[in-house]
Design a protein around this motif. Structure first.
Motif, PDB file in Angstrom:
ATOM      1  N   GLY A  75       0.806  -1.219   0.000  1.00  9.87           N
ATOM      2  CA  GLY A  75       0.000   0.000   0.000  1.00  9.87           C
ATOM      3  C   GLY A  75       0.834   1.261   0.000  1.00  9.87           C
ATOM      4  O   GLY A  75       0.387   2.302   0.475  1.00  9.87           O
ATOM      5  N   GLU A  76       2.030   1.180  -0.554  1.00 13.15           N
ATOM      6  CA  GLU A  76       2.956   2.316  -0.490  1.00 13.15           C
ATOM      7  C   GLU A  76       3.244   2.949  -1.851  1.00 13.15           C
ATOM      8  O   GLU A  76       4.260   3.598  -2.029  1.00 13.15           O
ATOM      9  CB  GLU A  76       4.261   1.883   0.190  1.00 13.15           C
ATOM     10  N   ILE A  77       2.344   2.773  -2.805  1.00 15.75           N
ATOM     11  CA  ILE A  77       2.435   3.509  -4.072  1.00 15.75           C
ATOM     12  C   ILE A  77       1.190   4.369  -4.175  1.00 15.75           C
ATOM     13  O   ILE A  77       0.067   3.874  -4.040  1.00 15.75           O
ATOM     14  CB  ILE A  77       2.565   2.569  -5.286  1.00 15.75           C
ATOM     15  N   ASP A  78       1.389   5.665  -4.380  1.00 19.50           N
ATOM     16  CA  ASP A  78       0.279   6.610  -4.471  1.00 19.50           C
ATOM     17  C   ASP A  78      -0.191   6.808  -5.905  1.00 19.50           C
ATOM     18  O   ASP A  78      -1.377   6.994  -6.150  1.00 19.50           O
ATOM     19  CB  ASP A  78       0.683   7.969  -3.896  1.00 19.50           C
ATOM     20  N   GLU A  79       0.771   6.839  -6.835  1.00 21.57           N
ATOM     21  CA  GLU A  79       0.438   7.139  -8.227  1.00 21.57           C
ATOM     22  C   GLU A  79       1.328   6.351  -9.179  1.00 21.57           C
ATOM     23  O   GLU A  79       2.433   5.945  -8.811  1.00 21.57           O
ATOM     24  CB  GLU A  79       0.648   8.634  -8.530  1.00 21.57           C
ATOM     25  N   PHE A  80       0.823   6.153 -10.373  1.00 24.24           N
ATOM     26  CA  PHE A  80       1.608   5.609 -11.476  1.00 24.24           C
ATOM     27  C   PHE A  80       1.585   6.623 -12.606  1.00 24.24           C
ATOM     28  O   PHE A  80       0.527   7.176 -12.926  1.00 24.24           O
ATOM     29  CB  PHE A  80       0.994   4.311 -12.029  1.00 24.24           C
ATOM     30  N   VAL A  81       2.723   6.883 -13.208  1.00 26.49           N
ATOM     31  CA  VAL A  81       2.798   7.628 -14.460  1.00 26.49           C
ATOM     32  C   VAL A  81       3.397   6.640 -15.451  1.00 26.49           C
ATOM     33  O   VAL A  81       4.546   6.230 -15.328  1.00 26.49           O
ATOM     34  CB  VAL A  81       3.661   8.899 -14.334  1.00 26.49           C
ATOM     35  N   ILE A  82       2.576   6.214 -16.400  1.00 29.17           N
ATOM     36  CA  ILE A  82       2.961   5.162 -17.337  1.00 29.17           C
ATOM     37  C   ILE A  82       3.014   5.746 -18.734  1.00 29.17           C
ATOM     38  O   ILE A  82       2.034   6.333 -19.207  1.00 29.17           O
ATOM     39  CB  ILE A  82       1.950   4.001 -17.290  1.00 29.17           C
ATOM     40  N   LEU A 107      -7.870   7.326 -13.347  1.00 30.20           N
ATOM     41  CA  LEU A 107      -7.146   8.135 -14.322  1.00 30.20           C
ATOM     42  C   LEU A 107      -7.205   9.600 -13.923  1.00 30.20           C
ATOM     43  O   LEU A 107      -8.277  10.169 -13.751  1.00 30.20           O
ATOM     44  CB  LEU A 107      -7.734   7.942 -15.722  1.00 30.20           C
ATOM     45  N   MET A 108      -6.030  10.207 -13.766  1.00 28.22           N
ATOM     46  CA  MET A 108      -5.936  11.619 -13.408  1.00 28.22           C
ATOM     47  C   MET A 108      -5.704  12.488 -14.636  1.00 28.22           C
ATOM     48  O   MET A 108      -6.198  13.602 -14.717  1.00 28.22           O
ATOM     49  CB  MET A 108      -4.821  11.828 -12.384  1.00 28.22           C
ATOM     50  N   PRO A 114       3.780  14.401 -29.670  1.00 29.56           N
ATOM     51  CA  PRO A 114       3.884  14.369 -31.136  1.00 29.56           C
ATOM     52  C   PRO A 114       4.492  13.079 -31.697  1.00 29.56           C
ATOM     53  O   PRO A 114       4.184  12.681 -32.815  1.00 29.56           O
ATOM     54  CB  PRO A 114       4.778  15.573 -31.468  1.00 29.56           C
ATOM     55  N   ASP A 115       5.334  12.399 -30.915  1.00 29.06           N
ATOM     56  CA  ASP A 115       5.964  11.172 -31.419  1.00 29.06           C
ATOM     57  C   ASP A 115       5.085   9.941 -31.235  1.00 29.06           C
ATOM     58  O   ASP A 115       5.497   8.819 -31.495  1.00 29.06           O
ATOM     59  CB  ASP A 115       7.324  10.946 -30.751  1.00 29.06           C
ATOM     60  N   GLY A 116       3.838  10.134 -30.776  1.00 32.34           N
ATOM     61  CA  GLY A 116       2.913   9.022 -30.603  1.00 32.34           C
ATOM     62  C   GLY A 116       2.895   8.439 -29.201  1.00 32.34           C
ATOM     63  O   GLY A 116       2.056   7.599 -28.880  1.00 32.34           O
ATOM     64  N   VAL A 117       3.813   8.865 -28.338  1.00 34.03           N
ATOM     65  CA  VAL A 117       3.824   8.387 -26.954  1.00 34.03           C
ATOM     66  C   VAL A 117       2.609   8.971 -26.231  1.00 34.03           C
ATOM     67  O   VAL A 117       2.235  10.118 -26.442  1.00 34.03           O
ATOM     68  CB  VAL A 117       5.126   8.806 -26.234  1.00 34.03           C
ATOM     69  N   VAL A 118       1.983   8.144 -25.403  1.00 30.64           N
ATOM     70  CA  VAL A 118       0.872   8.579 -24.566  1.00 30.64           C
ATOM     71  C   VAL A 118       1.283   8.353 -23.120  1.00 30.64           C
ATOM     72  O   VAL A 118       1.750   7.271 -22.763  1.00 30.64           O
ATOM     73  CB  VAL A 118      -0.417   7.794 -24.881  1.00 30.64           C
ATOM     74  N   GLN A 119       1.126   9.377 -22.289  1.00 32.51           N
ATOM     75  CA  GLN A 119       1.473   9.248 -20.879  1.00 32.51           C
ATOM     76  C   GLN A 119       0.189   9.257 -20.055  1.00 32.51           C
ATOM     77  O   GLN A 119      -0.619  10.175 -20.155  1.00 32.51           O
ATOM     78  CB  GLN A 119       2.385  10.388 -20.444  1.00 32.51           C
ATOM     79  N   LEU A 120       0.021   8.194 -19.276  1.00 30.69           N
ATOM     80  CA  LEU A 120      -1.159   8.016 -18.444  1.00 30.69           C
ATOM     81  C   LEU A 120      -0.784   8.242 -16.988  1.00 30.69           C
ATOM     82  O   LEU A 120       0.210   7.659 -16.509  1.00 30.69           O
ATOM     83  CB  LEU A 120      -1.715   6.606 -18.622  1.00 30.69           C
TER      84      LEU A 120
END
Length: 126
Positions: A75-82, A107-108, A114-120
Protein backbone atom coordinates in the motif's frame (compact mmCIF):
# COMPACT_ATOMS: atom_id res chain seq x y z
CA UNK A 1 22.40 -4.73 -11.34
CA UNK A 2 23.65 -1.14 -11.78
CA UNK A 3 26.54 -1.83 -9.42
CA UNK A 4 27.52 -4.90 -11.46
CA UNK A 5 27.43 -2.84 -14.66
CA UNK A 6 29.66 -0.23 -13.01
CA UNK A 7 32.16 -2.89 -11.95
CA UNK A 8 32.29 -4.07 -15.58
CA UNK A 9 32.91 -0.50 -16.78
CA UNK A 10 29.67 -0.15 -18.75
CA UNK A 11 29.34 3.49 -19.79
CA UNK A 12 26.38 5.51 -18.50
CA UNK A 13 25.63 3.29 -15.50
CA UNK A 14 26.73 5.68 -12.77
CA UNK A 15 24.25 6.89 -10.18
CA UNK A 16 22.99 10.48 -10.43
CA UNK A 17 24.50 12.03 -7.30
CA UNK A 18 22.16 15.05 -7.52
CA UNK A 19 19.41 12.84 -6.11
CA UNK A 20 19.27 10.21 -3.37
CA UNK A 21 19.41 6.64 -4.73
CA UNK A 22 18.09 3.71 -2.69
CA UNK A 23 19.20 0.22 -3.65
CA UNK A 24 17.07 -2.60 -2.20
CA UNK A 25 19.00 -5.73 -1.41
CA UNK A 26 18.66 -8.93 0.60
CA UNK A 27 22.35 -8.72 1.50
CA UNK A 28 23.94 -5.34 2.18
CA UNK A 29 27.39 -5.35 0.56
CA UNK A 30 30.37 -5.14 2.89
CA UNK A 31 31.91 -2.40 0.74
CA UNK A 32 30.80 1.20 1.17
CA UNK A 33 27.93 2.43 -0.94
CA UNK A 34 28.80 4.68 -3.89
CA UNK A 35 28.22 8.42 -3.48
CA UNK A 36 24.53 9.27 -3.31
CA UNK A 37 23.48 5.65 -2.67
CA UNK A 38 21.93 4.05 0.40
CA UNK A 39 21.51 0.28 0.60
CA UNK A 40 18.11 -0.69 2.01
CA UNK A 41 17.35 -3.95 3.76
CA UNK A 42 14.30 -3.19 5.87
CA UNK A 43 10.56 -3.87 5.59
CA UNK A 44 8.85 -1.76 2.94
CA UNK A 45 6.38 -0.21 5.40
CA UNK A 46 9.24 0.95 7.67
CA UNK A 47 11.26 2.28 4.74
CA UNK A 48 8.24 4.11 3.28
CA UNK A 49 7.42 5.70 6.66
CA UNK A 50 11.02 6.85 6.99
CA UNK A 51 11.04 8.21 3.44
CA UNK A 52 7.71 10.02 3.89
CA UNK A 53 9.11 11.75 7.00
CA UNK A 54 11.93 13.33 4.96
CA UNK A 55 11.39 16.65 3.18
CA UNK A 56 10.86 16.16 -0.54
CA UNK A 57 8.38 14.71 -2.95
CA UNK A 58 7.90 12.47 -5.96
CA UNK A 59 9.97 9.30 -5.76
CA UNK A 60 10.73 7.66 -9.09
CA UNK A 61 10.91 3.90 -8.78
CA UNK A 62 12.61 1.58 -11.20
CA UNK A 63 13.89 -1.93 -10.87
CA UNK A 64 11.28 -4.23 -12.24
CA UNK A 65 7.94 -5.77 -11.47
CA UNK A 66 9.04 -7.48 -8.26
CA UNK A 67 9.95 -4.37 -6.29
CA UNK A 68 7.03 -2.38 -7.70
CA UNK A 69 4.64 -5.20 -6.82
CA UNK A 70 6.04 -5.39 -3.29
CA UNK A 71 5.46 -1.66 -2.75
CA UNK A 72 1.98 -1.94 -4.26
CA UNK A 73 1.12 -4.90 -2.01
CA UNK A 74 2.30 -2.89 1.00
CA UNK A 75 0.00 0.00 0.00
CA UNK A 76 2.96 2.32 -0.49
CA UNK A 77 2.44 3.51 -4.07
CA UNK A 78 0.28 6.61 -4.47
CA UNK A 79 0.44 7.14 -8.23
CA UNK A 80 1.61 5.61 -11.48
CA UNK A 81 2.80 7.63 -14.46
CA UNK A 82 2.96 5.16 -17.34
CA UNK A 83 4.28 6.05 -20.77
CA UNK A 84 2.96 3.93 -23.62
CA UNK A 85 5.50 3.87 -26.44
CA UNK A 86 4.06 2.79 -29.79
CA UNK A 87 6.53 0.00 -30.48
CA UNK A 88 5.70 -3.70 -30.08
CA UNK A 89 8.70 -5.41 -28.54
CA UNK A 90 7.26 -8.88 -27.98
CA UNK A 91 8.87 -9.36 -24.59
CA UNK A 92 10.22 -7.44 -21.65
CA UNK A 93 10.02 -6.92 -17.92
CA UNK A 94 6.44 -6.80 -16.62
CA UNK A 95 5.35 -3.59 -14.91
CA UNK A 96 4.12 -5.63 -11.93
CA UNK A 97 5.26 -9.16 -11.09
CA UNK A 98 2.85 -12.01 -11.61
CA UNK A 99 0.80 -13.04 -8.60
CA UNK A 100 0.26 -9.50 -7.34
CA UNK A 101 -3.19 -8.31 -6.41
CA UNK A 102 -5.44 -6.18 -8.57
CA UNK A 103 -4.92 -2.47 -7.96
CA UNK A 104 -7.83 -0.09 -8.54
CA UNK A 105 -6.63 2.92 -10.52
CA UNK A 106 -8.24 6.31 -11.15
CA UNK A 107 -7.15 8.14 -14.32
CA UNK A 108 -5.94 11.62 -13.41
CA UNK A 109 -4.65 12.72 -16.81
CA UNK A 110 -3.68 11.55 -20.26
CA UNK A 111 -1.13 13.38 -22.40
CA UNK A 112 -0.44 12.71 -26.08
CA UNK A 113 2.99 13.61 -27.47
CA UNK A 114 3.88 14.37 -31.14
CA UNK A 115 5.96 11.17 -31.42
CA UNK A 116 2.91 9.02 -30.60
CA UNK A 117 3.82 8.39 -26.95
CA UNK A 118 0.87 8.58 -24.57
CA UNK A 119 1.47 9.25 -20.88
CA UNK A 120 -1.16 8.02 -18.44
CA UNK A 121 -1.24 9.37 -14.89
CA UNK A 122 -3.20 7.26 -12.39
CA UNK A 123 -3.92 7.55 -8.68
CA UNK A 124 -3.85 4.22 -6.86
CA UNK A 125 -7.12 3.50 -5.05
CA UNK A 126 -7.08 2.31 -1.47
Amino acid sequence: MALEFQKKGVAGTGFDTRVKNYVFTHRVPESAAPAGVEFVNEPIKAFAARLRSIKGKNVWMMGGGGIIGSFLDAGEIDEFVISVIPTFIGEGIPLIAAGRRTAPLELMSCTKFPDGVVQLHYAVGR
